[in-house]
Design a protein around this motif. Structure first.
Motif, short mmCIF file in Angstrom:
data_model
loop_
_atom_site.label_atom_id
_atom_site.label_comp_id
_atom_site.label_asym_id
_atom_site.label_seq_id
_atom_site.Cartn_x
_atom_site.Cartn_y
_atom_site.Cartn_z
N PRO A 71 0.82 -1.26 0.14
CA PRO A 71 0.00 -0.10 -0.08
C PRO A 71 0.66 1.44 0.14
CG PRO A 71 -1.05 -1.53 1.59
CD PRO A 71 0.50 -1.96 0.90
N GLU A 72 2.00 1.24 0.49
CA GLU A 72 2.82 2.60 0.76
C GLU A 72 4.14 2.53 -0.36
OE1 GLU A 72 3.60 3.36 4.81
OE2 GLU A 72 1.83 3.97 5.25
N PHE A 73 3.94 1.66 -1.54
CA PHE A 73 5.06 1.44 -2.21
C PHE A 73 5.61 2.91 -2.90
CE2 PHE A 73 1.79 1.82 -5.34
CZ PHE A 73 2.13 2.19 -6.72
N GLU A 74 4.93 3.87 -2.93
CA GLU A 74 5.26 5.31 -3.42
C GLU A 74 6.47 5.54 -2.57
OE1 GLU A 74 1.99 4.75 -2.87
OE2 GLU A 74 0.81 5.15 -4.92
N LYS A 75 6.35 5.33 -1.07
CA LYS A 75 7.62 5.71 -0.18
C LYS A 75 8.48 5.17 -0.55
CE LYS A 75 4.58 7.21 3.62
NZ LYS A 75 3.99 6.97 4.91
N TRP A 101 2.55 -15.42 -5.68
CA TRP A 101 1.84 -15.53 -4.46
C TRP A 101 0.61 -14.82 -4.50
CZ3 TRP A 101 3.82 -19.20 -1.82
CH2 TRP A 101 5.38 -19.37 -1.70
N ASP A 102 0.43 -13.62 -5.20
CA ASP A 102 -0.65 -12.90 -5.04
C ASP A 102 -0.77 -11.96 -6.22
OD1 ASP A 102 -2.52 -11.06 -4.18
OD2 ASP A 102 -1.30 -10.02 -2.75
N LYS A 103 -2.09 -11.92 -6.83
CA LYS A 103 -2.37 -11.24 -7.83
C LYS A 103 -2.93 -9.94 -7.92
CE LYS A 103 -2.69 -15.30 -10.83
NZ LYS A 103 -2.31 -16.25 -9.86
N THR A 104 -3.60 -9.73 -6.60
CA THR A 104 -4.20 -8.52 -6.27
C THR A 104 -3.57 -7.22 -6.32
OG1 THR A 104 -3.53 -8.78 -3.89
CG2 THR A 104 -5.58 -9.98 -4.65
N CYS A 105 -1.95 -7.20 -6.43
CA CYS A 105 -1.21 -6.06 -6.24
C CYS A 105 -0.71 -5.99 -7.63
CB CYS A 105 -0.07 -6.13 -5.41
SG CYS A 105 -0.72 -6.06 -3.51
N GLN A 110 3.05 -2.87 -11.55
CA GLN A 110 3.15 -2.32 -12.90
C GLN A 110 3.66 -0.94 -12.66
OE1 GLN A 110 -0.96 -3.28 -14.09
NE2 GLN A 110 -0.31 -4.64 -15.47
N GLU A 111 2.92 -0.06 -11.95
CA GLU A 111 3.28 1.18 -11.46
C GLU A 111 4.78 1.21 -11.21
OE1 GLU A 111 1.79 5.28 -9.15
OE2 GLU A 111 0.26 3.46 -9.31
N ALA A 112 4.91 0.43 -10.23
CA ALA A 112 6.43 0.46 -9.58
C ALA A 112 7.43 -0.01 -10.67
CB ALA A 112 6.35 -0.76 -8.47
N LEU A 113 7.09 -1.05 -11.63
CA LEU A 113 7.93 -1.27 -12.71
C LEU A 113 8.15 -0.29 -13.58
CD1 LEU A 113 9.79 -3.18 -13.88
CD2 LEU A 113 7.87 -4.55 -14.91
N ARG A 114 7.23 0.38 -13.87
CA ARG A 114 7.25 1.50 -14.99
C ARG A 114 8.08 2.58 -14.30
NH1 ARG A 114 1.58 0.92 -15.62
NH2 ARG A 114 1.03 0.14 -17.53
N ALA A 115 7.82 2.93 -13.10
CA ALA A 115 8.85 3.78 -12.48
C ALA A 115 10.20 3.59 -12.32
CB ALA A 115 8.40 4.18 -11.00
N GLN A 116 10.59 2.38 -12.26
CA GLN A 116 12.14 1.80 -12.45
C GLN A 116 12.67 1.71 -13.50
OE1 GLN A 116 12.64 -0.74 -8.51
NE2 GLN A 116 10.61 -0.81 -9.25
N LEU A 117 11.80 1.37 -14.56
CA LEU A 117 12.17 1.47 -16.19
C LEU A 117 12.64 3.25 -16.27
CD1 LEU A 117 9.29 -0.73 -17.37
CD2 LEU A 117 11.94 -1.26 -17.49
N ARG A 118 11.79 3.84 -15.79
CA ARG A 118 12.11 5.38 -16.00
C ARG A 118 13.29 5.71 -15.39
NH1 ARG A 118 6.55 6.08 -15.30
NH2 ARG A 118 6.78 6.70 -13.19
N LEU A 119 13.68 5.21 -13.93
CA LEU A 119 14.81 5.55 -13.48
C LEU A 119 16.07 4.92 -14.14
CD1 LEU A 119 13.67 5.18 -9.68
CD2 LEU A 119 14.39 7.24 -10.68
#
Length: 256
Positions: A71-75, A101-105, A110-119
């Motif tokens: 839930p706080e992955f932006e931090k 393990w979990d498909k709900t997140c 996807q958002e976290a991966l896009r951000a890291q691809l940009r970085l």
């Protein structure tokens, strides 16, 4: 032989009692360079302490593992971006998508991966991808971001020939580890059809120990077992595999 270990969680609690001994065993086995992927905020201190203690051998990445996307992955993303702005790292990673393990997140992953691809593009760093049970989902985002400047590794590769060819088409490498030694790992049907230049070697320790240590704690000293299996599958001398994968890792991660 000089072998580069491209993916080792050597800072993990499982190595706390014997970091130094594990590094000595690795050096004796010909593993002189070890790249360490980050997991999340909780692993940064231990990883950087190990790098500071053994700067000639251990080199840190900076990333957010998909299993730590909550839930706080932006931090978490703000923290890793801050670290990337402060000092050099060898890669962005490990990051990606994990649906085992979990498909709900998935949307957050996807958002976290896009951000890291940009970085990775912003800092001109390779990206190290975790794609457990999520090859298509991760591949789609990497392909979408590929503008000719992205480079990196699909770590712990254990998919089929079609997936391997798509990875190569993106200009990425495959990280080959202990799965190559497993009787039903499937890589015996894939690696003979892949040029050596597309591969780097890894253990993913403390996980996925190669045969005959399967089920036990993995460590960088076991990397020659992976190398010899790859050499056997490709019909090449182990020395040729060591030389080629070392050169590929040096170029990809821009190691001195």
């Amino acid at each position: 032989m000089n072998i580069i270990e491209t993916h080792a969680h050597l800072y993990s609690e499982q190595f706390k009692p014997d970091h130094s001994e594990a590094l000595h065993r690795a050096a004796a086995a010909g593993v002189g360079t070890i790249l360490m992927p980050n997991i999340d905020h909780g692993t940064i201190d231990a990883m950087l302490e190990l790098e500071a203690q053994f700067p000639e051998t251990c080199h840190a990445m900076m990333g957010l593992h998909p299993c730590s996307v909550g839930p706080e992955f932006e931090k978490e993303l703000y923290l890793l971006e801050d670290w990337l702005s402060k000092r050099p790292f060898v890669a962005v990673g490990e990051c990606g998508i994990d649906l085992y393990w979990d498909k709900t997140c998935l949307p957050q992953q996807q958002e976290a991966l896009r951000a890291q691809l940009r970085l990775a593009k912003q800092y001109d760093l390779p990206i190290v991808l975790h794609t457990r049970s999520a090859f298509e989902e991760a591949y789609e985002l990497v392909a979408e971001a590929q503008d000719g400047t992205l480079r990196g590794v699909f770590h712990c590769f254990s998919d089929g020939l079609a997936e391997a060819e798509r990875i190569i088409g993106l200009g990425f490498k495959m990280g080959i580890g202990g799965v190559a030694t497993f009787k039903n790992g499937g890589l015996d049907k894939v690696l003979p059809h892949i040029a050596l230049e597309h591969l780097v070697l890894e253990t993913d320790c403390p996980y996925l120990a190669p045969v005959p240590y399967r089920g036990k704690r993995n460590e960088p000293a076991y990397l020659p077992l992976v190398l010899h299996r790859v050499a056997a599958l490709l019909g090449l001398a182990p020395e040729a595999v060591a030389e080629a994968t070392t050169r590929t890792a040096q170029e990809l991660f821009r190691l001195a």
